[in-house]
Design a protein around this motif. Sequence first.
Motif, short mmCIF file in Angstrom:
data_model
loop_
_atom_site.label_atom_id
_atom_site.label_comp_id
_atom_site.label_asym_id
_atom_site.label_seq_id
_atom_site.Cartn_x
_atom_site.Cartn_y
_atom_site.Cartn_z
N THR A 31 -1.24 13.80 -0.90
CA THR A 31 -1.55 12.38 -1.12
C THR A 31 -1.83 12.12 -2.60
N SER A 32 -1.17 11.12 -3.16
CA SER A 32 -1.40 10.77 -4.55
C SER A 32 -2.20 9.48 -4.70
N ALA A 33 -2.10 8.60 -3.73
CA ALA A 33 -2.84 7.34 -3.80
C ALA A 33 -2.94 6.75 -2.41
N MET A 34 -3.95 5.92 -2.24
CA MET A 34 -4.10 5.16 -1.00
C MET A 34 -4.38 3.72 -1.35
N ALA A 35 -4.08 2.86 -0.40
CA ALA A 35 -4.18 1.43 -0.69
C ALA A 35 -4.50 0.65 0.57
N TRP A 36 -4.94 -0.57 0.34
CA TRP A 36 -5.12 -1.54 1.41
C TRP A 36 -4.15 -2.70 1.18
N PHE A 37 -3.51 -3.09 2.26
CA PHE A 37 -2.68 -4.28 2.29
C PHE A 37 -3.21 -5.19 3.40
N ARG A 38 -2.77 -6.44 3.39
CA ARG A 38 -3.16 -7.34 4.47
C ARG A 38 -2.02 -8.28 4.80
N GLN A 39 -2.05 -8.76 6.02
CA GLN A 39 -1.02 -9.70 6.47
C GLN A 39 -1.66 -10.75 7.36
N ALA A 40 -1.57 -11.98 6.93
CA ALA A 40 -2.06 -13.11 7.71
C ALA A 40 -0.93 -13.66 8.56
N PRO A 41 -1.24 -14.36 9.64
CA PRO A 41 -0.19 -14.91 10.51
C PRO A 41 0.77 -15.81 9.73
N GLY A 42 2.05 -15.56 9.89
CA GLY A 42 3.05 -16.38 9.24
C GLY A 42 3.27 -16.08 7.78
N LYS A 43 2.59 -15.06 7.27
CA LYS A 43 2.72 -14.72 5.85
C LYS A 43 3.21 -13.28 5.71
N GLU A 44 3.73 -12.99 4.53
CA GLU A 44 4.17 -11.64 4.26
C GLU A 44 2.98 -10.74 3.96
N ARG A 45 3.18 -9.48 4.19
CA ARG A 45 2.15 -8.50 3.86
C ARG A 45 1.94 -8.49 2.36
N GLU A 46 0.69 -8.43 1.94
CA GLU A 46 0.40 -8.44 0.51
C GLU A 46 -0.54 -7.30 0.13
N PHE A 47 -0.39 -6.87 -1.11
CA PHE A 47 -1.22 -5.81 -1.65
C PHE A 47 -2.63 -6.33 -1.90
N VAL A 48 -3.62 -5.49 -1.60
CA VAL A 48 -5.01 -5.86 -1.84
C VAL A 48 -5.63 -4.98 -2.92
N ALA A 49 -5.57 -3.68 -2.72
CA ALA A 49 -6.20 -2.76 -3.68
C ALA A 49 -5.64 -1.36 -3.47
N SER A 50 -5.70 -0.55 -4.53
CA SER A 50 -5.26 0.84 -4.42
C SER A 50 -6.16 1.73 -5.25
N ILE A 51 -6.10 3.02 -4.93
CA ILE A 51 -6.91 4.00 -5.66
C ILE A 51 -6.12 5.30 -5.73
N THR A 52 -6.09 5.91 -6.90
CA THR A 52 -5.43 7.21 -7.02
C THR A 52 -6.37 8.29 -6.50
N TRP A 53 -5.77 9.27 -5.86
CA TRP A 53 -6.61 10.23 -5.14
C TRP A 53 -7.31 11.21 -6.06
N SER A 54 -6.65 11.64 -7.13
CA SER A 54 -7.24 12.66 -7.99
C SER A 54 -8.26 12.09 -8.96
N VAL A 55 -7.91 11.00 -9.63
CA VAL A 55 -8.77 10.45 -10.67
C VAL A 55 -9.65 9.31 -10.16
N GLY A 56 -9.17 8.60 -9.17
CA GLY A 56 -9.94 7.48 -8.65
C GLY A 56 -9.70 6.18 -9.39
N SER A 57 -8.57 6.07 -10.08
CA SER A 57 -8.24 4.82 -10.76
C SER A 57 -7.93 3.74 -9.73
N THR A 58 -8.42 2.53 -9.99
CA THR A 58 -8.27 1.45 -9.02
C THR A 58 -7.46 0.30 -9.58
#
Length: 119
Positions: A31-58
């Motif tokens: 794993t190099s990074a993890m992230a959160w996305f969200r999708q509201a009804p009738g809308k496209e999925r959108e990026f919320v936040a991400s973090i790199t696994w080794s350094v923790g950059s957000t």
Amino acid sequence: QVQLVESGGGLVQAGGSLRLSCVASGRTVSTSAMAWFRQAPGKEREFVASITWSVGSTTYADSVKGRFAISRDSAKNTVYLQMNNLKPEDSAVYYCASRTITSTGYVYWGQGTQVTVSS
């Protein structure tokens, strides 16, 4: 393969807070990074936040900067999303995702957890 399981969603009033969790299992060593996305009804999925696994950059979407905070606990293979000052427009299904050191995008996804913010 990596399995992701989200938890922590629910119903909250505007201005309230929630903390989402995502536990990763399986072949998480790459794993190099993890992230959160969200999708509201009738809308496209959108990026919320991400973090790199080794350094923790957000990285954050402009819509959540200053209100949401992503963090990780490497020992527990868990990523968190602390959401404060929630707004009705934050209501959506929130998905956890991960990418590997060789992937070009997020290739593993959880099933999502519902967040509903009432006004």
